[in-house]
Design an enzyme around this catalytic site. Structure first.
Site, PDB file in Angstrom:
ATOM      1  N   VAL A  79     -58.207 -22.116 -25.848  1.00 50.52           N
ATOM      2  CA  VAL A  79     -57.956 -20.983 -26.761  1.00 50.52           C
ATOM      3  C   VAL A  79     -58.844 -19.825 -26.318  1.00 50.52           C
ATOM      4  O   VAL A  79     -60.074 -19.966 -26.260  1.00 50.52           O
ATOM      5  CB  VAL A  79     -58.275 -21.368 -28.227  1.00 50.52           C
ATOM      6  CG1 VAL A  79     -58.063 -20.165 -29.154  1.00 50.52           C
ATOM      7  CG2 VAL A  79     -57.411 -22.544 -28.691  1.00 50.52           C
ATOM      8  N   SER A 107     -60.853 -22.400 -21.829  1.00 47.75           N
ATOM      9  CA  SER A 107     -59.916 -21.358 -21.380  1.00 47.75           C
ATOM     10  C   SER A 107     -60.564 -20.446 -20.334  1.00 47.75           C
ATOM     11  O   SER A 107     -61.767 -20.165 -20.410  1.00 47.75           O
ATOM     12  CB  SER A 107     -59.510 -20.528 -22.601  1.00 47.75           C
ATOM     13  OG  SER A 107     -58.902 -19.322 -22.217  1.00 47.75           O
ATOM     14  N   GLN A 128     -58.773 -24.627 -18.029  1.00 49.41           N
ATOM     15  CA  GLN A 128     -57.447 -23.996 -17.994  1.00 49.41           C
ATOM     16  C   GLN A 128     -57.497 -22.764 -17.121  1.00 49.41           C
ATOM     17  O   GLN A 128     -58.345 -21.892 -17.296  1.00 49.41           O
ATOM     18  CB  GLN A 128     -57.025 -23.630 -19.423  1.00 49.41           C
ATOM     19  CG  GLN A 128     -55.729 -22.848 -19.505  1.00 49.41           C
ATOM     20  CD  GLN A 128     -55.982 -21.342 -19.487  1.00 49.41           C
ATOM     21  OE1 GLN A 128     -57.089 -20.890 -19.740  1.00 49.41           O
ATOM     22  NE2 GLN A 128     -54.964 -20.573 -19.157  1.00 49.41           N
ATOM     23  N   TYR A 130     -55.487 -19.478 -15.317  1.00 50.52           N
ATOM     24  CA  TYR A 130     -54.351 -18.570 -15.165  1.00 50.52           C
ATOM     25  C   TYR A 130     -54.219 -18.257 -13.683  1.00 50.52           C
ATOM     26  O   TYR A 130     -55.197 -18.288 -12.942  1.00 50.52           O
ATOM     27  CB  TYR A 130     -54.592 -17.277 -15.942  1.00 50.52           C
ATOM     28  CG  TYR A 130     -54.367 -17.425 -17.424  1.00 50.52           C
ATOM     29  CD1 TYR A 130     -53.099 -17.720 -17.912  1.00 50.52           C
ATOM     30  CD2 TYR A 130     -55.399 -17.279 -18.331  1.00 50.52           C
ATOM     31  CE1 TYR A 130     -52.881 -17.870 -19.271  1.00 50.52           C
ATOM     32  CE2 TYR A 130     -55.189 -17.422 -19.691  1.00 50.52           C
ATOM     33  CZ  TYR A 130     -53.920 -17.716 -20.152  1.00 50.52           C
ATOM     34  OH  TYR A 130     -53.700 -17.863 -21.492  1.00 50.52           O
ATOM     35  N   THR A 156     -51.773 -22.788 -16.647  1.00 49.91           N
ATOM     36  CA  THR A 156     -50.844 -22.213 -17.627  1.00 49.91           C
ATOM     37  C   THR A 156     -49.782 -21.395 -16.910  1.00 49.91           C
ATOM     38  O   THR A 156     -50.096 -20.512 -16.115  1.00 49.91           O
ATOM     39  CB  THR A 156     -51.606 -21.320 -18.627  1.00 49.91           C
ATOM     40  OG1 THR A 156     -52.525 -22.141 -19.342  1.00 49.91           O
ATOM     41  CG2 THR A 156     -50.663 -20.677 -19.627  1.00 49.91           C
ATOM     42  N   LYS A 252     -49.057 -26.409 -18.045  1.00 47.66           N
ATOM     43  CA  LYS A 252     -48.869 -26.043 -19.454  1.00 47.66           C
ATOM     44  C   LYS A 252     -47.880 -24.893 -19.577  1.00 47.66           C
ATOM     45  O   LYS A 252     -47.943 -23.932 -18.803  1.00 47.66           O
ATOM     46  CB  LYS A 252     -50.224 -25.638 -20.037  1.00 47.66           C
ATOM     47  CG  LYS A 252     -50.207 -25.263 -21.499  1.00 47.66           C
ATOM     48  CD  LYS A 252     -51.639 -25.149 -22.017  1.00 47.66           C
ATOM     49  CE  LYS A 252     -51.679 -24.790 -23.479  1.00 47.66           C
ATOM     50  NZ  LYS A 252     -51.242 -23.425 -23.722  1.00 47.66           N
ATOM     51  N   HIS A 276     -46.674 -21.641 -25.909  1.00 47.43           N
ATOM     52  CA  HIS A 276     -47.925 -20.901 -26.092  1.00 47.43           C
ATOM     53  C   HIS A 276     -48.158 -20.587 -27.578  1.00 47.43           C
ATOM     54  O   HIS A 276     -48.584 -19.483 -27.939  1.00 47.43           O
ATOM     55  CB  HIS A 276     -47.895 -19.613 -25.263  1.00 47.43           C
ATOM     56  CG  HIS A 276     -49.224 -19.228 -24.691  1.00 47.43           C
ATOM     57  ND1 HIS A 276     -49.585 -19.459 -23.394  1.00 47.43           N
ATOM     58  CD2 HIS A 276     -50.307 -18.634 -25.245  1.00 47.43           C
ATOM     59  CE1 HIS A 276     -50.797 -19.013 -23.171  1.00 47.43           C
ATOM     60  NE2 HIS A 276     -51.268 -18.513 -24.296  1.00 47.43           N
ATOM     61  N   GLY A 308     -48.062 -26.906 -30.156  1.00 42.92           N
ATOM     62  CA  GLY A 308     -47.321 -25.902 -30.929  1.00 42.92           C
ATOM     63  C   GLY A 308     -46.921 -26.448 -32.283  1.00 42.92           C
ATOM     64  O   GLY A 308     -46.034 -27.295 -32.379  1.00 42.92           O
ATOM     65  N   ARG A 311     -50.231 -29.396 -37.296  1.00 44.66           N
ATOM     66  CA  ARG A 311     -51.196 -29.076 -38.359  1.00 44.66           C
ATOM     67  C   ARG A 311     -51.615 -30.330 -39.126  1.00 44.66           C
ATOM     68  O   ARG A 311     -52.277 -30.224 -40.163  1.00 44.66           O
ATOM     69  CB  ARG A 311     -50.599 -28.071 -39.354  1.00 44.66           C
ATOM     70  CG  ARG A 311     -50.163 -26.763 -38.758  1.00 44.66           C
ATOM     71  CD  ARG A 311     -51.355 -25.893 -38.319  1.00 44.66           C
ATOM     72  NE  ARG A 311     -50.878 -24.611 -37.827  1.00 44.66           N
ATOM     73  CZ  ARG A 311     -50.490 -24.386 -36.565  1.00 44.66           C
ATOM     74  NH1 ARG A 311     -50.541 -25.371 -35.673  1.00 44.66           N
ATOM     75  NH2 ARG A 311     -50.077 -23.190 -36.190  1.00 44.66           N
ATOM     76  N   ARG A 331     -54.814 -23.993 -32.965  1.00 46.31           N
ATOM     77  CA  ARG A 331     -55.235 -23.352 -34.222  1.00 46.31           C
ATOM     78  C   ARG A 331     -55.918 -24.346 -35.168  1.00 46.31           C
ATOM     79  O   ARG A 331     -56.882 -23.990 -35.851  1.00 46.31           O
ATOM     80  CB  ARG A 331     -54.032 -22.707 -34.908  1.00 46.31           C
ATOM     81  CG  ARG A 331     -53.459 -21.532 -34.100  1.00 46.31           C
ATOM     82  CD  ARG A 331     -52.309 -20.869 -34.812  1.00 46.31           C
ATOM     83  NE  ARG A 331     -51.784 -19.738 -34.064  1.00 46.31           N
ATOM     84  CZ  ARG A 331     -50.762 -19.805 -33.202  1.00 46.31           C
ATOM     85  NH1 ARG A 331     -50.138 -20.957 -32.978  1.00 46.31           N
ATOM     86  NH2 ARG A 331     -50.357 -18.723 -32.568  1.00 46.31           N
TER      87      ARG A 331
END
Ligand code: GLV
Length: 387
Positions: A79, A107, A128, A130, A156, A252, A276, A308, A311, A331
């Site tokens: 994140v 990240s 992670q 990029y 990613t 990812k 994402h 994704g 929760r 999250r």
């Protein structure tokens, strides 16, 4: 300490404690936020099959992700700007994950650097990456990841350009926050967050500042992505990166069966079915909806995970039942981190673990590895008939 029984409880504390700019960054999807919402609501369409008179003793959620033992099939997702949700947030999240026995992914867009997290933790973490246009910087970054003994690289693929999240533009999102009348008014109400931030030196993008040149604004995530992310990324470049790294690779951002087959062909260890968190292509289908088709397409050639909309532990179980061997949460742990730091991440993991274990038992299983599609009622049109 309030009684916390759900991830939603943590989210409410998080919202009160953290500056609006960073809450909005976490809690946004791109454009209309349709996919962001679908990721969550599609989980609710799946129902569970209650079974009784089944021995529930000795329950276990222990499993493996890319050969690594995990106490439940969950990893903490990368994140961006985690260290803005809470001072030294990446270090705190990594410590909570290690103590709970689940992997942590740092990240590229973190506040604490690779070296900061490596120095402050014992368990190897994942990194992670990029794909970047500055090859020299990218090579140095991969070397730093190797030097930190990271045990897997998560590449990613779904963010060559940044999906627009309206609130970030309106809030002037940056790390550290720029002091305007609006931010000062909001920060004044977030004194416990601010006091902790004053106690750390880590308030910028730790993997970038001092390591790369040619960015117009090193405090801005959107400037960095626009100027440095490789828009010409293709499968050949993914292969080159994999070779440079030479270790375990997780791709990812796969949401299409054809892309999943391409990824599996490259010999990756796992792919993550992901949009994402609804932050990139608004209008894409939810991850949980795409999962079964992708599991089928990959046909066991690599592990298939998803992220994704998770929760709760029930969501983890549903993903597992639809064929994911692992999941990632973003999250859900950020709410805990923003609410109460490391203890909040631990709390988020505890809440989800309890939900997972109890639901599994009430569905008639005591070992997570035995759970199949059998535990679900799936509406006939769940995957959809799209022309
Ligand atoms: C970066 O990964 C973002 O989604 O903001």
């Amino acid at each position: 300490m309030p009684v916390i029984t759900t991830i939603q409880d943590l989210k409410e504390i998080y919202k009160r404690r953290v500056p609006r700019m960073f809450y909005d960054y976490c809690e946004s999807g791109s454009w209309t936020e349709q996919t962001f919402g679908d990721n969550i609501s599609d989980f609710a369409k799946l129902r569970l099959r209650q079974r009784v008179a089944v021995d529930m003793t000795n329950r276990s959620t222990a499993s493996k992700m890319i050969g690594q033992d995990v106490s439940m099939p969950v990893a903490l997702a990368p994140v961006g700007m985690t260290g803005m949700q809470c001072a030294d947030g990446e270090i705190k999240a990594a410590r909570a994950a290690a103590a709970f026995g689940v992997p942590y992914t740092l990240s590229t867009m973190s506040i604490c650097s690779i070296e900061d997290v490596a120095a402050a933790t014992d368990a190897p973490f994942w990194f992670q990456l990029y794909t970047l246009t500055d090859e020299d910087y990218s090579d140095r970054l991969i070397q730093r990841v190797k030097d930190a003994n990271c045990s897997a690289l998560v590449i990613t693929l779904d963010l060559q350009i940044l999906g627009q999240r309206h609130k970030d533009l309106k809030n002037g999102l940056s790390a550290p926050p720029k002091l305007t009348a609006k931010t000062i008014a909001n920060l004044a109400t977030k004194w416990s967050w601010g006091l902790e931030m004053l106690g750390t030196k880590r308030r910028g993008f730790g993997n970038i500042v001092g390591h790369v040149s040619g960015i117009s604004d090193t405090t801005s995530l959107s400037a960095w992505t626009a100027e440095q992310f490789d828009q010409a990324l293709d499968w050949k470049k993914v292969e080159v990166l994999m070779k440079k790294w030479g270790g375990k690779v997780i791709l990812k951002g796969i949401l299409d069966p054809e892309d999943a087959k391409m990824a599996a062909k490259l010999g990756v260890d796992a792919i993550i079915v992901s949009n994402h968190g609804g932050r990139q292509l608004d209008g894409a289908l939810s991850s949980i909806r795409m999962l079964p088709k992708i599991v089928e397409a990959v046909n066991g050639k690599c592990e298939v995970w998803m992220d994704g909309g998770i929760r709760s532990g029930q969501d983890i179980l549903k993903a597992k039942a639809l064929g994911a061997t692992g999941t990632m949460i973003g999250r859900s742990y950020i709410y805990g981190l923003g609410a109460m730091g490391q203890a909040g991440v631990t709390k988020a993991l505890e809440v989800m673990h309890k939900e997972l274990e109890t639901t599994m038992a009430l569905c008639g299983h005591r070992d997570i590895n035995d759970v199949t599609r059998d535990i679900l009622y799936i509406p006939e049109d769940f995957e959809g008939r799209w022309a």
